[in-house]
Design a protein around this motif. Structure first.
Motif, PDB file in Angstrom:
ATOM      1  N   ALA A 132      -7.942 -37.486 -20.585  1.00  0.00           N
ATOM      2  CA  ALA A 132      -9.284 -37.892 -20.218  1.00  0.00           C
ATOM      3  C   ALA A 132     -10.034 -37.279 -21.222  1.00  0.00           C
ATOM      4  CB  ALA A 132      -9.789 -37.592 -18.814  1.00  0.00           C
ATOM      5  N   PRO A 133     -10.411 -35.820 -21.406  1.00  0.00           N
ATOM      6  CA  PRO A 133     -11.010 -35.297 -22.450  1.00  0.00           C
ATOM      7  C   PRO A 133     -11.071 -35.987 -23.806  1.00  0.00           C
ATOM      8  CG  PRO A 133      -9.882 -33.637 -21.457  1.00  0.00           C
ATOM      9  CD  PRO A 133      -9.191 -34.872 -20.790  1.00  0.00           C
ATOM     10  N   LYS A 134     -10.196 -36.496 -24.427  1.00  0.00           N
ATOM     11  CA  LYS A 134      -9.965 -37.291 -25.450  1.00  0.00           C
ATOM     12  C   LYS A 134     -10.658 -38.472 -25.657  1.00  0.00           C
ATOM     13  CE  LYS A 134      -7.918 -35.293 -29.266  1.00  0.00           C
ATOM     14  NZ  LYS A 134      -8.500 -35.265 -30.624  1.00  0.00           N
ATOM     15  N   MET A 135     -10.561 -39.278 -24.255  1.00  0.00           N
ATOM     16  CA  MET A 135     -11.082 -40.472 -23.952  1.00  0.00           C
ATOM     17  C   MET A 135     -12.398 -40.297 -23.792  1.00  0.00           C
ATOM     18  SD  MET A 135      -8.496 -42.051 -21.270  1.00  0.00           S
ATOM     19  CE  MET A 135      -6.994 -42.489 -21.416  1.00  0.00           C
ATOM     20  N   ILE A 136     -13.125 -39.142 -23.229  1.00  0.00           N
ATOM     21  CA  ILE A 136     -14.403 -38.911 -23.071  1.00  0.00           C
ATOM     22  C   ILE A 136     -15.071 -38.873 -24.478  1.00  0.00           C
ATOM     23  CG2 ILE A 136     -16.005 -37.177 -22.290  1.00  0.00           C
ATOM     24  CD1 ILE A 136     -14.239 -36.768 -19.779  1.00  0.00           C
ATOM     25  N   SER A 140     -14.254 -44.113 -24.856  1.00  0.00           N
ATOM     26  CA  SER A 140     -13.370 -45.252 -24.315  1.00  0.00           C
ATOM     27  C   SER A 140     -12.238 -44.944 -23.882  1.00  0.00           C
ATOM     28  CB  SER A 140     -13.360 -46.160 -25.635  1.00  0.00           C
ATOM     29  OG  SER A 140     -12.493 -45.853 -26.571  1.00  0.00           O
ATOM     30  N   GLY A 141     -11.714 -45.714 -23.058  1.00  0.00           N
ATOM     31  CA  GLY A 141     -10.292 -45.229 -22.505  1.00  0.00           C
ATOM     32  C   GLY A 141      -9.958 -46.319 -21.100  1.00  0.00           C
ATOM     33  N   LYS A 142      -8.814 -46.482 -21.205  1.00  0.00           N
ATOM     34  CA  LYS A 142      -8.329 -47.315 -19.900  1.00  0.00           C
ATOM     35  C   LYS A 142      -7.159 -46.618 -19.131  1.00  0.00           C
ATOM     36  CE  LYS A 142     -10.177 -51.289 -21.111  1.00  0.00           C
ATOM     37  NZ  LYS A 142     -10.991 -52.250 -20.442  1.00  0.00           N
ATOM     38  N   ILE A 143      -7.343 -46.381 -17.935  1.00  0.00           N
ATOM     39  CA  ILE A 143      -6.366 -45.781 -16.871  1.00  0.00           C
ATOM     40  C   ILE A 143      -5.989 -46.825 -15.749  1.00  0.00           C
ATOM     41  CG2 ILE A 143      -6.048 -43.912 -15.359  1.00  0.00           C
ATOM     42  CD1 ILE A 143      -7.999 -42.175 -16.949  1.00  0.00           C
ATOM     43  N   ILE A 144      -4.721 -47.081 -16.027  1.00  0.00           N
ATOM     44  CA  ILE A 144      -4.304 -48.360 -15.010  1.00  0.00           C
ATOM     45  C   ILE A 144      -3.270 -47.642 -14.108  1.00  0.00           C
ATOM     46  CG2 ILE A 144      -3.264 -50.671 -14.860  1.00  0.00           C
ATOM     47  CD1 ILE A 144      -4.235 -50.800 -17.962  1.00  0.00           C
ATOM     48  N   ASN A 145      -3.397 -47.450 -12.814  1.00  0.00           N
ATOM     49  CA  ASN A 145      -2.464 -46.870 -11.877  1.00  0.00           C
ATOM     50  C   ASN A 145      -1.592 -47.824 -11.299  1.00  0.00           C
ATOM     51  OD1 ASN A 145      -3.341 -44.118 -12.393  1.00  0.00           O
ATOM     52  ND2 ASN A 145      -5.208 -44.486 -11.170  1.00  0.00           N
ATOM     53  N   ILE A 146      -0.218 -47.905 -11.446  1.00  0.00           N
ATOM     54  CA  ILE A 146       0.211 -49.017 -10.781  1.00  0.00           C
ATOM     55  C   ILE A 146       0.683 -48.362  -9.081  1.00  0.00           C
ATOM     56  CG2 ILE A 146       2.470 -50.186 -10.682  1.00  0.00           C
ATOM     57  CD1 ILE A 146       0.761 -50.745 -12.855  1.00  0.00           C
ATOM     58  N   LYS A 173     -10.644 -44.543  -7.725  1.00  0.00           N
ATOM     59  CA  LYS A 173     -12.088 -44.746  -7.348  1.00  0.00           C
ATOM     60  C   LYS A 173     -12.849 -43.212  -7.875  1.00  0.00           C
ATOM     61  CE  LYS A 173     -11.515 -47.957  -3.824  1.00  0.00           C
ATOM     62  NZ  LYS A 173     -12.327 -49.233  -4.496  1.00  0.00           N
ATOM     63  N   THR A 174     -12.173 -42.259  -7.614  1.00  0.00           N
ATOM     64  CA  THR A 174     -12.939 -41.044  -8.027  1.00  0.00           C
ATOM     65  C   THR A 174     -12.817 -40.838  -9.446  1.00  0.00           C
ATOM     66  OG1 THR A 174     -11.863 -39.999  -5.941  1.00  0.00           O
ATOM     67  CG2 THR A 174     -12.755 -38.401  -7.826  1.00  0.00           C
ATOM     68  N   MET A 175     -11.904 -41.154 -10.139  1.00  0.00           N
ATOM     69  CA  MET A 175     -12.031 -41.274 -11.682  1.00  0.00           C
ATOM     70  C   MET A 175     -13.047 -42.036 -12.040  1.00  0.00           C
ATOM     71  SD  MET A 175      -7.871 -41.981 -12.512  1.00  0.00           S
ATOM     72  CE  MET A 175      -6.662 -40.660 -12.413  1.00  0.00           C
ATOM     73  N   THR A 176     -13.305 -43.418 -11.335  1.00  0.00           N
ATOM     74  CA  THR A 176     -14.380 -44.202 -11.863  1.00  0.00           C
ATOM     75  C   THR A 176     -15.614 -43.585 -11.572  1.00  0.00           C
ATOM     76  OG1 THR A 176     -13.134 -46.121 -11.347  1.00  0.00           O
ATOM     77  CG2 THR A 176     -15.554 -46.121 -11.184  1.00  0.00           C
ATOM     78  N   CYS A 177     -15.846 -42.783 -10.371  1.00  0.00           N
ATOM     79  CA  CYS A 177     -17.041 -42.029 -10.206  1.00  0.00           C
ATOM     80  C   CYS A 177     -17.312 -41.027 -11.313  1.00  0.00           C
ATOM     81  CB  CYS A 177     -17.054 -41.304  -8.741  1.00  0.00           C
ATOM     82  SG  CYS A 177     -17.149 -42.373  -7.605  1.00  0.00           S
ATOM     83  N   HIS A 182     -18.577 -42.471 -18.991  1.00  0.00           N
ATOM     84  CA  HIS A 182     -17.969 -42.337 -20.659  1.00  0.00           C
ATOM     85  C   HIS A 182     -17.209 -43.304 -21.083  1.00  0.00           C
ATOM     86  CE1 HIS A 182     -18.882 -37.948 -19.784  1.00  0.00           C
ATOM     87  NE2 HIS A 182     -18.201 -38.146 -18.805  1.00  0.00           N
ATOM     88  N   ASN A 183     -17.564 -44.456 -20.421  1.00  0.00           N
ATOM     89  CA  ASN A 183     -16.743 -45.942 -20.974  1.00  0.00           C
ATOM     90  C   ASN A 183     -15.308 -45.689 -20.700  1.00  0.00           C
ATOM     91  OD1 ASN A 183     -16.984 -48.627 -21.720  1.00  0.00           O
ATOM     92  ND2 ASN A 183     -16.422 -47.912 -23.987  1.00  0.00           N
ATOM     93  N   ILE A 184     -14.830 -45.190 -19.726  1.00  0.00           N
ATOM     94  CA  ILE A 184     -13.643 -45.320 -19.102  1.00  0.00           C
ATOM     95  C   ILE A 184     -13.273 -46.209 -17.935  1.00  0.00           C
ATOM     96  CG2 ILE A 184     -11.521 -43.673 -18.521  1.00  0.00           C
ATOM     97  CD1 ILE A 184     -12.932 -41.474 -19.865  1.00  0.00           C
TER      98      ILE A 184
END
Length: 256
Positions: A132-136, A140-146, A173-177, A182-184
């Motif tokens: 996440a720090p690099k995404m921040i 931009s970044g996308k995290i997709i949890n299966i 949801k916490t990642m979203t909060c 930061h547009n992730i």
């Protein structure tokens, strides 16, 4: 290139995919590479890693394979750091690796409970925290949890698995909060039974599989590529407004 193709293109992006050597993860690697992404493929099976590398490179993309034990605390961190060293940044994280150790509540072992939580819940947290720090920094970044349908509705014998996947949904949801500003975009996909090797192992016996199948209005279980196609959508610019969702891909199971 048509505008709609651009909206689904991953050209210039890098994706890290766990559980990449078989089933959903293997198809995710191929689909994302076909859309233009380079791949950091994480798994334990050397032959499977070689196979996914060959499949990705056949599509003209770069693939770095990473052997990591996601049940340990060190494995996810080492995998993320190796991927960052190889590519400089990871734009898309697909937390796909998972285990299902099925037993009823009275007989489930502490060891199986802890291992399930380690792979299905702790590893996604550790990977995301490293990447996440690099995404921040790049905004931009996308995290997709299966995740799983079993993280939304209870299933007999799935106490550890369902608890881990329900936790993964809340982690999303916490990642979203914390990171959406930061547009992730962080989202969870909750499939029904998918006919992967693990799916066949748990649901292949008709005595167990047919009652589940009878609960699906669509009348069939899913295929790995159907999940991979949804991953592509969530990884692409086309889904930039979708954030913090738990998206069921369940053949109508939860509509009943």
């Amino acid at each position: 290139m048509a505008d709609w193709i651009k909206r689904f293109s991953l050209t210039g992006k890098v994706a890290l995919v766990t559980g990449a050597t078989k089933g959903i993860g293997f198809d995710v690697c191929k689909v994302l590479a076909d859309a233009g992404a380079d791949i950091a493929a994480v798994g334990r099976d050397a032959a499977g890693l070689a196979e996914v590398k060959q499949a990705v490179e056949a599509l003209g993309r770069k693939c770095v394979t990473i052997d990591a034990d996601l049940a340990s605390t060190e494995g996810p961190v080492a995998a993320a750091r190796t991927a960052l060293q190889s590519f400089g940044t990871i734009d898309i994280l697909v937390n796909n690796a998972g285990i299902a150790l099925i037993d009823n509540l009275l007989e489930a072992s502490i060891e199986d409970w802890d291992k399930t939580m380690a792979v299905n819940l702790r590893a996604p947290f550790l990977l995301a925290r490293e990447l996440a720090p690099k995404m921040i920094a790049q905004r931009s970044g996308k995290i997709i949890n299966i995740s799983s349908q079993a993280g939304v509705v209870a299933l007999d014998g799935h106490a550890a698995y369902s608890s881990s996947k329900g936790g993964l949904n809340m982690l999303t949801k916490t990642m979203t909060c914390e990171w959406a500003k930061h547009n992730i975009q962080s989202n969870a996909i909750c499939p029904t039974v998918i006919l992967t090797p693990m799916g066949e192992q748990v649901w292949g016996d008709p005595a167990k599989g047919k009652p589940m199948l009878d609960k699906l209005p669509l009348g069939r279980f899913g295929k790995p590529q159907e999940v991979a196609d949804l991953v592509l959508y969530l990884a692409s610019p086309a889904s930039d407004l979708i954030c913090g969702e738990t998206i069921l891909i369940d053949g109508g199971f939860t509509a009943l």
